[in-house]
Scaffold this motif. Structure first.
Motif, PDB file in Angstrom:
ATOM      1  N   GLU A 116      46.976  57.527 -41.842  1.00 57.16           N
ATOM      2  CA  GLU A 116      47.963  58.759 -41.707  1.00 57.16           C
ATOM      3  C   GLU A 116      47.751  59.886 -41.182  1.00 57.16           C
ATOM      4  O   GLU A 116      48.199  60.742 -40.497  1.00 57.16           O
ATOM      5  CB  GLU A 116      48.863  58.976 -43.105  1.00 57.16           C
ATOM      6  N   LEU A 157      58.865  66.753 -39.587  1.00 61.53           N
ATOM      7  CA  LEU A 157      58.538  65.849 -40.919  1.00 61.53           C
ATOM      8  C   LEU A 157      59.724  65.899 -41.957  1.00 61.53           C
ATOM      9  O   LEU A 157      59.593  64.845 -42.680  1.00 61.53           O
ATOM     10  CB  LEU A 157      57.185  66.367 -41.416  1.00 61.53           C
ATOM     11  N   THR A 168      57.166  61.177 -42.312  1.00 59.11           N
ATOM     12  CA  THR A 168      55.791  61.214 -42.260  1.00 59.11           C
ATOM     13  C   THR A 168      55.397  61.312 -40.435  1.00 59.11           C
ATOM     14  O   THR A 168      56.390  60.774 -39.842  1.00 59.11           O
ATOM     15  CB  THR A 168      54.981  59.795 -42.343  1.00 59.11           C
ATOM     16  N   ARG A 212      53.981  59.256 -39.048  1.00 60.77           N
ATOM     17  CA  ARG A 212      53.844  57.709 -38.333  1.00 60.77           C
ATOM     18  C   ARG A 212      55.442  57.540 -37.941  1.00 60.77           C
ATOM     19  O   ARG A 212      55.765  56.732 -36.842  1.00 60.77           O
ATOM     20  CB  ARG A 212      53.271  56.801 -39.511  1.00 60.77           C
ATOM     21  N   ASN A 234      48.442  67.456 -46.908  1.00 61.36           N
ATOM     22  CA  ASN A 234      49.914  67.154 -46.811  1.00 61.36           C
ATOM     23  C   ASN A 234      50.398  67.013 -48.293  1.00 61.36           C
ATOM     24  O   ASN A 234      49.823  66.867 -49.100  1.00 61.36           O
ATOM     25  CB  ASN A 234      50.250  65.937 -45.978  1.00 61.36           C
TER      26      ASN A 234
END
Length: 83
Positions: free
Chosen positions: A3, A25, A30, A32, A83
């Motif tokens: 990540e 986000l 995420t 990804r 995060n």
């Protein structure tokens, strides 16, 4: 790829602001998921223009991102993600 790889990619996009990153986000969850999304889905996020969605998609180059990470490591620079 972990990540952190995707977070580093996201934050390195030219003209990426905290506000845009937050919106992306919040929508995707995420970094990804943003990486995996296509342009039309990214552009559907409030505050993300078609042009900026295209910029995000063009920046999805894993080899280039890995080179950036290697360069940072060569210079002794650590990347910290909160995060």
């Amino acid at each position: 790829m972990n990540e952190d790889f995707y977070m580093m990619w996201l934050t390195a996009i030219d003209k990426m602001t905290v506000k845009k990153a937050y919106r992306l986000l919040s929508h995707f969850g995420t970094p990804r998921e943003i990486w995996d999304a296509d342009k039309s889905i990214i552009a559907s996020v409030n505050g993300i223009s078609d042009e900026f969605a295209q910029k995000i998609c063009v920046s999805k180059d894993a080899d280039e991102q890995k080179e950036k990470i290697c360069r940072l490591e060569e210079l002794g620079i650590s990347y910290i993600s909160i995060n």
